[in-house]
Structure formats: structure tokens, C-alpha cells
Write an enzyme that holds these catalytic residues in place. Sequence first.
Site, mmCIF file in Angstrom:
data_model
loop_
_atom_site.group_PDB
_atom_site.id
_atom_site.type_symbol
_atom_site.label_atom_id
_atom_site.label_comp_id
_atom_site.label_asym_id
_atom_site.label_seq_id
_atom_site.Cartn_x
_atom_site.Cartn_y
_atom_site.Cartn_z
ATOM 1 N N GLY A 8 52.974 50.968 40.424
ATOM 2 C CA GLY A 8 53.996 49.934 40.228
ATOM 3 C C GLY A 8 53.976 49.384 38.806
ATOM 4 N NE ARG B 281 55.793 40.364 42.162
ATOM 5 C CZ ARG B 281 55.340 40.620 43.403
ATOM 6 N NH1 ARG B 281 55.295 39.651 44.302
ATOM 7 N NH2 ARG B 281 54.938 41.834 43.733
ATOM 8 C CG ASP C 258 48.250 44.458 43.236
ATOM 9 O OD1 ASP C 258 47.678 44.954 44.236
ATOM 10 O OD2 ASP C 258 49.400 43.981 43.281
ATOM 11 N N GLY D 62 52.728 39.936 52.460
ATOM 12 C CA GLY D 62 53.230 40.348 53.761
ATOM 13 C C GLY D 62 52.487 39.575 54.841
ATOM 14 C CD GLU E 135 55.699 43.415 52.397
ATOM 15 O OE1 GLU E 135 55.437 42.948 51.274
ATOM 16 O OE2 GLU E 135 54.813 43.726 53.212
#
Length: 480
Positions: A14, A18, A108, A145, A160
Site C-alpha cells: 500500500g 494518510r 504497518d 475494522g 471496515e
Amino acid sequence: MTDRSLAVIVLAAGQGTRMKSRTPKVLHHVGGRPLLGHVLDTAGALDPQRLLVVVRHERDLVAQAVTDAAPAAIVVDQDEIPGTGRAVQVALAALPGFDGDVLVLSGDVPLLEADTLTSLIASHRDTGAAVTLLSAVLEDASGYGRVVRDAEGGVTRIVEQKDASPEEAALTEINAGVYVFQAGPLRTHLDLVGTANAQGERYLTDVVALLRDARHRVAAAAAPSADAALGVNDRVQLSAAAATLNARTVRRWQLEGVTVLDPATTWIDVTATLAPDVTVLPNTHILRATAIAEGATVGPDTSLVDCEVGEGATVTRTDATLAVIGAGASVGPFAYLRPGTDLGAKGKIGTFVETKNAVIGANSKVPHLSYVGDAEVGTGANIGAGTIVANYDGVDKHRTQVGDAVRTGAHNVFVAPVRIGDGAYTGAGTVVRKDVPPGALAVVTGSQRNVEGWVIAHRPGTAAAEAAEKAAHGSQEEDG
Ligand code: UD1
Ligand code: CA
């Protein structure tokens, strides 16, 4: 079934929108290592048969970080189809015929410990579930989630945040993004995952409901703490992860016999090592491969990057990188040690002193207001206050050699290349342009001239002239 083989898939494809960063999210650092490095370290501790990392955004950078942290890992490229489900699907395609357990980790989620994963895998194998996910209850679950359970408490699905109804969004049990799957059911059900969701992605989380609907056993195990499950999506979470990891690291060293006066302002990278009876004073950063030996005191207000500090040394209000500080040596306050500084045992680099590529022998001192660069100083030498090693002629750098037991006067300049022999002296204010033989005294003779009466003649009416007049009077009275 304790002999089942294990494959670990780490998701790192990813972008991390953000974070609002040019650096891919998983390469942001906490505790001196990229987020992904922490995850790979933990994964490696499980000794899996296979370790795969899925990459896509800034592919080469991330792949390089993978190779650095885990050379044996297999890098798998995700295609243009987005989503964590797709990421796992491409990784599974690189594991043809694999039929063991698949542990999925997120690049992450950096604070998980190997013990937590070992228990997760054990519980998964005990219950025979098709999936066991790691969950945590958070005060503020936003962004994660949510784990949805039925009336009996069984996990039914994960929803989610962006797809959640208000009731679901009010749930506080979250999916940590860490799961163990049986490879077979995972493979089959991933193929059924669609993209009918708010983000138009193939969610890995959808596999949970699909497995449950197909009458597979679906289980959740609680993380040991909310901290362990922390996912880093933005810079607020990045600093939270850094603080949590640091608190853990400080505590670990305290329990190993290190005094840390103020854990809140002490930052220790996971790669640093400290011996028993080291004392760390407030506002101190001990970074990268820094190693501090027994009985040393560092801080306050000190930053050490890749430094070696010897037994019993003292380093006060100092900034040092790639420096070696000998046993019993003393550095600071207000010293700047640049790469290649090597201070011998019981040596001293004092106040407002900068050093670079400088080997300063045992018992030698550079106590005050000096720059020593590209130099070798022998043992037991003393460099006078305010000495500058002029190592740069505007084009090239040159070396300066100072012998053993040398005494140089205050305010010298050593114009490199130059040698000062063993046991030599230099006078105050000497500009040393020529080699000084061993045992010689070097002085520069521009002799002082006093112009008598100059102040009274040329600065009449000033405080200085008044003081001079008074002094002249005083001496006349004494004379008379
Ligand atoms: C994900 C979970 C969420 C969970 C949270 C825990 C999904 C759909 N959601 O949400 O339930 O609470 O993690 O932290 O899985 N990635 C890829 N390929 C992609 C997309 C993401 O490899 O196409 C990687 C990312 O680099 C990241 C990880 O997967 O390391 C998670 O992706 P992210 O977008 O952060 O998911 P979250 O929204 O946090
Ligand atoms: Ca995330």
C-alpha cells in the site's frame, strides 16, 4: 498437529495515503528501524518455512528494505488490483501446493511481539479453526475494522470503518490485521472476494464471513494489550508507536540494570546496547548501533548515533556520531563529535570542542573551545584552549600529527599538513606552519609594541581614558 509448516505473508504494497509522505508508509522509522523492519524481525523470530512480502507502491525501495532486513524473504509483486485480499492472493500464488498455516501480518503494525504470534498460531492449531484473527478492544477504535459477533459471541464478520453501520461503528473490538489461516480454505475463499465496498477493493477481511458462511470454524484471540495491535496509518499513530516502543525498550534496559532517570525524555533505538550500571540522564538519545559500556554516564541533553562509549566514561550535553569514546574518558559539556572521532582511555574532549576524523590518544586532552579535524594526537598530550586545526586549504584536506606528551599553548593554529613531535611545546598564539621537532618549543615572534599614552591622547573623555588617567595618577603618587 504441531508439525504443520508455516508461511508468513507480510503486506507492504500500500501507499499509506494518510501519511501524506513521499516515503512509503512501511519505510517510516520507529525505534531506529522502518516499520516493515520490525515486522520482518518478528516474523523471522518464528522461523517460518517461507517468508513472503507483498510490494507495489515504491516497489524498489520497499524491496530493498526487505532484502536488508530479511535476505531470505521472497518479494512478491501485487498487480493493479487493489486490496489486502488481492495482496494475499498474489502471495499465495507464489506458494503453489503449500498446505500448512499462513500467518498474515501487516507491514504497518510494528509493535507485535513474537510471543503473541506464537500463541496465536498455537491457539489456531488447537482449535482447528480455518482462521484465527488477532483482536483488541480499543477505547478509540476509529479507522480499524470492527469484529462483529453473533448472540453466542462467535465471530461472524469484520466490517471496515468506511462500510460500518452506526451500530457497527460503535463496536470497540477491532481486527488487528493479523491472522492465521489454513492455506486450503484461504485459497478457495479468497477467489470469492468481491469489491462491493466503500473502497472498491478486495478486502482480506471479507474472507472471515465467507469462511463462516461455509461452516468453517472462525476464531479470534485477544492481543495481550491494545498497544500491540497499534496500526500506523498517519503521523499521529507513528508517534504513538514510537513512544510505545521506546517505553518498552527503556523498561527492558532498566530491568537489565541501567538507570534511566527520565524514561519520557530518553530515546533508545532497538539496535542500541547498554551495559549494567550505565546511567542515562534526561533528554538523551541513544541511537542506531550505539553501545555503552558498564558504569558510563551519558546525558543530560546528549545524542549518540552509532557511538561506542567505554567503561566509566562520562558524556555530558554532547552531540556525537560514529565516535569512539574510551574507558574513563570525559566528553562535554557542549561537545560535537563528528564521524571518525576516537578518544582514548581517560582522554578528554571538553567544552565547545568540535572533532572530526581525529584520533586522540589515551590521557590526552582537548579541554576548551577548539576544532580538531583530520588529526592524530598521541598519548598524554594537552591541546591549549582555543586551538584550531586548519585542515582544509580550500581545495584539499590535510592531516596533522601531534606527538605524545605535547603541550600546546592557547590560541594556536595548526596549519596542516604539519607534525608536532613528541614532548614538544608551543607558545600561546602560535600559528604552526612548519613541523616542530620533538622536545622543541615553537613560538612565532611578532613582538608586542606598547604605544605609551595612546588612549589619553586619542580617546579623551572615554571611560578608558579616565581609567588610564587614574592609573597614571596612582603611580605618580606611589612614585612621590
Ligand atoms: C486493515 C484491515 C482492518 C484492520 C487494520 C488493522 C482490511 C480491508 N482492513 O485496514 O480491518 O483493522 O488493517 O491495522 O484488510 N496493503 C497491501 N496491498 C493493498 C492494500 C494494502 O499490501 O492493496 C498493505 C498495506 O501496505 C498495509 C496493510 O496491507 O501494510 C494494511 O493496509 P491498510 O490500507 O493500512 O489497511 P487499513 O485500512 O489499516
Ligand atoms: Ca493500516
